[in-house]
Scaffold this motif. Structure first.
Motif, PDB file in Angstrom:
ATOM      1  N   UNK A  53       0.873  -1.173   0.000  1.00 54.52           N
ATOM      2  CA  UNK A  53       0.000   0.000   0.000  1.00 54.52           C
ATOM      3  C   UNK A  53       0.911   1.224   0.000  1.00 54.52           C
ATOM      4  N   UNK A  54       0.595   2.245  -0.822  1.00 47.56           N
ATOM      5  CA  UNK A  54       1.492   3.396  -0.882  1.00 47.56           C
ATOM      6  C   UNK A  54       0.731   4.707  -1.045  1.00 47.56           C
ATOM      7  N   UNK A  55       1.371   5.781  -0.546  1.00 46.41           N
ATOM      8  CA  UNK A  55       0.888   7.141  -0.783  1.00 46.41           C
ATOM      9  C   UNK A  55       1.569   7.640  -2.050  1.00 46.41           C
ATOM     10  N   UNK A  61       0.557   7.942 -10.157  1.00 44.93           N
ATOM     11  CA  UNK A  61      -0.434   6.893 -10.370  1.00 44.93           C
ATOM     12  C   UNK A  61       0.089   5.499 -10.139  1.00 44.93           C
ATOM     13  N   UNK A  62       1.407   5.378  -9.885  1.00 45.14           N
ATOM     14  CA  UNK A  62       1.958   4.068  -9.550  1.00 45.14           C
ATOM     15  C   UNK A  62       3.088   4.234  -8.541  1.00 45.14           C
ATOM     16  N   UNK A  63       3.571   3.116  -8.038  1.00 48.60           N
ATOM     17  CA  UNK A  63       4.594   3.152  -6.996  1.00 48.60           C
ATOM     18  C   UNK A  63       5.926   3.595  -7.582  1.00 48.60           C
ATOM     19  N   UNK A  64       6.458   4.686  -7.042  1.00 46.06           N
ATOM     20  CA  UNK A  64       7.721   5.239  -7.526  1.00 46.06           C
ATOM     21  C   UNK A  64       8.694   5.356  -6.360  1.00 46.06           C
ATOM     22  N   UNK A  65       9.971   5.510  -6.694  1.00 47.67           N
ATOM     23  CA  UNK A  65      10.977   5.739  -5.656  1.00 47.67           C
ATOM     24  C   UNK A  65      10.605   7.002  -4.883  1.00 47.67           C
ATOM     25  N   UNK A  66      10.610   6.915  -3.568  1.00 45.23           N
ATOM     26  CA  UNK A  66      10.269   8.068  -2.739  1.00 45.23           C
ATOM     27  C   UNK A  66       8.852   8.046  -2.224  1.00 45.23           C
ATOM     28  N   UNK A  67       7.954   7.287  -2.874  1.00 43.46           N
ATOM     29  CA  UNK A  67       6.596   7.150  -2.345  1.00 43.46           C
ATOM     30  C   UNK A  67       6.656   6.386  -1.026  1.00 43.46           C
ATOM     31  N   UNK A  68       5.949   6.877  -0.022  1.00 44.19           N
ATOM     32  CA  UNK A  68       5.893   6.162   1.249  1.00 44.19           C
ATOM     33  C   UNK A  68       4.967   4.959   1.119  1.00 44.19           C
ATOM     34  N   UNK A  69       5.415   3.830   1.640  1.00 42.34           N
ATOM     35  CA  UNK A  69       4.646   2.595   1.449  1.00 42.34           C
ATOM     36  C   UNK A  69       4.796   1.682   2.649  1.00 42.34           C
ATOM     37  N   UNK A  88      -2.568  15.888   3.160  1.00 41.82           N
ATOM     38  CA  UNK A  88      -4.020  15.791   3.020  1.00 41.82           C
ATOM     39  C   UNK A  88      -4.406  15.950   1.543  1.00 41.82           C
ATOM     40  N   UNK A  89      -5.233  15.025   1.051  1.00 42.77           N
ATOM     41  CA  UNK A  89      -5.685  15.065  -0.338  1.00 42.77           C
ATOM     42  C   UNK A  89      -4.892  14.175  -1.273  1.00 42.77           C
ATOM     43  N   UNK A  90      -3.752  13.650  -0.784  1.00 41.31           N
ATOM     44  CA  UNK A  90      -2.975  12.760  -1.648  1.00 41.31           C
ATOM     45  C   UNK A  90      -3.700  11.419  -1.808  1.00 41.31           C
ATOM     46  N   UNK A  91      -3.415  10.756  -2.927  1.00 42.68           N
ATOM     47  CA  UNK A  91      -4.047   9.476  -3.213  1.00 42.68           C
ATOM     48  C   UNK A  91      -3.296   8.314  -2.575  1.00 42.68           C
ATOM     49  N   UNK A  92      -4.069   7.297  -2.202  1.00 41.03           N
ATOM     50  CA  UNK A  92      -3.518   6.070  -1.631  1.00 41.03           C
ATOM     51  C   UNK A  92      -3.899   4.919  -2.570  1.00 41.03           C
ATOM     52  N   UNK A  93      -2.915   4.125  -2.945  1.00 45.12           N
ATOM     53  CA  UNK A  93      -3.148   3.008  -3.856  1.00 45.12           C
ATOM     54  C   UNK A  93      -2.648   1.703  -3.240  1.00 45.12           C
ATOM     55  N   UNK A  94      -3.101   0.616  -3.835  1.00 42.12           N
ATOM     56  CA  UNK A  94      -2.469  -0.673  -3.583  1.00 42.12           C
ATOM     57  C   UNK A  94      -1.750  -1.100  -4.853  1.00 42.12           C
ATOM     58  N   UNK A  95      -0.711  -1.922  -4.711  1.00 46.45           N
ATOM     59  CA  UNK A  95      -0.123  -2.611  -5.857  1.00 46.45           C
ATOM     60  C   UNK A  95      -0.940  -3.886  -6.028  1.00 46.45           C
ATOM     61  N   UNK A  96      -1.742  -3.933  -7.089  1.00 46.56           N
ATOM     62  CA  UNK A  96      -2.711  -5.023  -7.247  1.00 46.56           C
ATOM     63  C   UNK A  96      -1.978  -6.359  -7.327  1.00 46.56           C
ATOM     64  N   UNK A  97      -2.319  -7.297  -6.462  1.00 45.01           N
ATOM     65  CA  UNK A  97      -1.638  -8.597  -6.474  1.00 45.01           C
ATOM     66  C   UNK A  97      -1.849  -9.326  -7.805  1.00 45.01           C
ATOM     67  N   UNK A  98      -0.804 -10.002  -8.272  1.00 42.85           N
ATOM     68  CA  UNK A  98      -0.940 -10.805  -9.484  1.00 42.85           C
ATOM     69  C   UNK A  98      -2.067 -11.817  -9.305  1.00 42.85           C
TER      70      UNK A  98
END
Length: 411
Positions: A53-55, A61-69, A88-98
């Protein structure tokens, strides 16, 4: 920052206050969506490999170096701390499991939970890919799927999901072949596949019985949609008897025709047997034996070929041979003719789709192609439809199949 002011002689410069907002955290739970209907009461805590899970700090829109996870722990729980008002207002995503797909809320958002608080409920749900499976059976009796069917023991059969909805196997359709005992399966299916049709590529020389088209159903997250079975009947090799055989064995003709219809014999009118309403369609008043000896093409060709076909069909319709089976098997398959047009015509004549010509089907085709009054079918004889010679050639193909010896007829 405050500034020292002059409160006056001996006074106090008051009100130099400071305020601080404590860092906060976000948290949530990762769930498995058992039914694929999004977040609902039937979801269960994630019990598979940890999920990231990452901010999305850089808003890529995807997990990048520096994103907190972080990764999910026991029961799918996760949290990330040390957030400030700038988050506040930043998006939170999951890395969808294969092997899964997201359902429910796809993107969560950092909310302000108050100083030092926790923004809870940032949950994600996933539905695991599923599979379909079934078994290929041989229908020994041709009566559809029943207890007497046996596992397929012939060449592998292709089973496919009709992804392009074309009704046949196309490039891009997912497919497999049957294995030992006729078993087959296709995996990696998603909710988008629910409702698609499943077909078999019908093996040469066989005909489908039972359910002809199966459908992908939703078996639940990670499950298997079972029971997508197919059954096929392998008819014995077709047999036929030529006009010459019947003409040269009038004793057998009389016996077999009389067994099919009491009182009929070699002298019975061709027009009577074929139930013509317009008696001008056939030249003269030939008997069935006369029709077998008709010379030339056109209607005469149709007479002799259809007379032989009718007699063979009549024999096949009477199960009075050894073991209670017919003395003749007047069936057809792709092996009956190398001409696809002939096979197509036979399939049209075979109105009950059993790959065996019945006496009534022979009658219907002849009356139809000659445009007899109130003919039972209307597939032949008109512009763009098979004509007289086409029907006669189709009957010839049937009549010229393997000829049993006259000894098979129990006289």
């Amino acid at each position: 920052m405050q500034t020292v002011g002059n409160p006056g002689s001996g006074g106090t410069d008051s009100g130099n206050d400071f305020t601080n907002f404590l860092d906060f955290s976000i948290s949530g739970t990762k769930y498995e969506d058992l039914t694929g209907d999004g977040t609902s009461a039937d979801d269960t805590a994630w019990s598979h490999d940890p999920v990231t899970i990452f901010i999305d700090d850089d808003n890529s829109g995807d997990l990048s170096a520096g994103d907190r996870s972080t990764t999910t722990g026991a029961g799918g729980a996760w949290s990330i701390g040390g957030l400030t008002l700038a988050d506040v207002g930043k998006n939170i995503y999951e890395v969808v499991p294969d092997g899964s797909q997201q359902t429910g809320i796809l993107v969560q958002t950092v909310d302000n939970p108050g100083s030092g608080g926790t923004d809870t409920g940032n949950d994600f749900t996933n539905f695991l890919d599923f599979s379909v499976s079934g078994t290929k059976y041989e229908d020994l009796t041709g009566n559809g799927k029943t207890a007497d069917d046996t596992a397929w023991s012939h060449d592998p059969v292709t089973i496919f999901i009709d992804d392009d909805n074309s009704g046949d196997l196309s490039a891009g359709d997912r497919s497999t072949t049957t294995g030992a005992g006729g078993a087959w399966s296709i995996g990696g299916l998603t909710l988008a596949d629910v409702g698609k049709n499943i077909y078999e590529v019908v093996p040469d020389g066989s005909q489908q019985t039972g359910i002809l088209v199966q459908t992908v159903d939703n078996p639940g997250s990670g499950g298997t949609d079972t029971g997508n079975d197919f059954t096929n009947f392998l008819p014995p090799a077709g047999q036929g008897l030529t006009p010459g055989f019947w003409k040269n064995h009038l004793d057998i003709l009389t016996q077999e025709l009389g067994e099919f219809h009491s009182g009929w014999n070699s002298n019975t009118s061709f027009e009577t047997i074929f139930e013509f309403q317009n008696l001008s369609k056939i030249p003269g008043t030939p008997s069935i034996a006369d029709a077998l000896g008709a010379k030339g093409g056109g209607v005469n060709h149709l007479e002799r070929s259809s007379a032989a076909a009718y007699l063979s069909a009549a024999v096949t319709a009477v199960p009075d041979g050894p073991g209670g089976k017919p003395e003749l098997n007047f069936s057809f398959s792709a092996a009956t003719s190398s001409n696809p047009a002939i096979i197509a015509i036979l399939n049209q004549i075979d109105t009950n789709d059993d790959h065996t010509l019945q006496p009534g089907e022979v009658i219907a085709a002849v009356r139809d192609v000659l445009n007899d009054t109130n003919a039972p079918t209307s597939n032949f004889g008109l512009t763009g439809q098979p004509g007289i010679n086409d029907i006669a050639n189709a009957f010839d193909a049937m009549n010229n199949q393997t000829h049993p010896d006259a000894s098979v007829f129990l006289i």
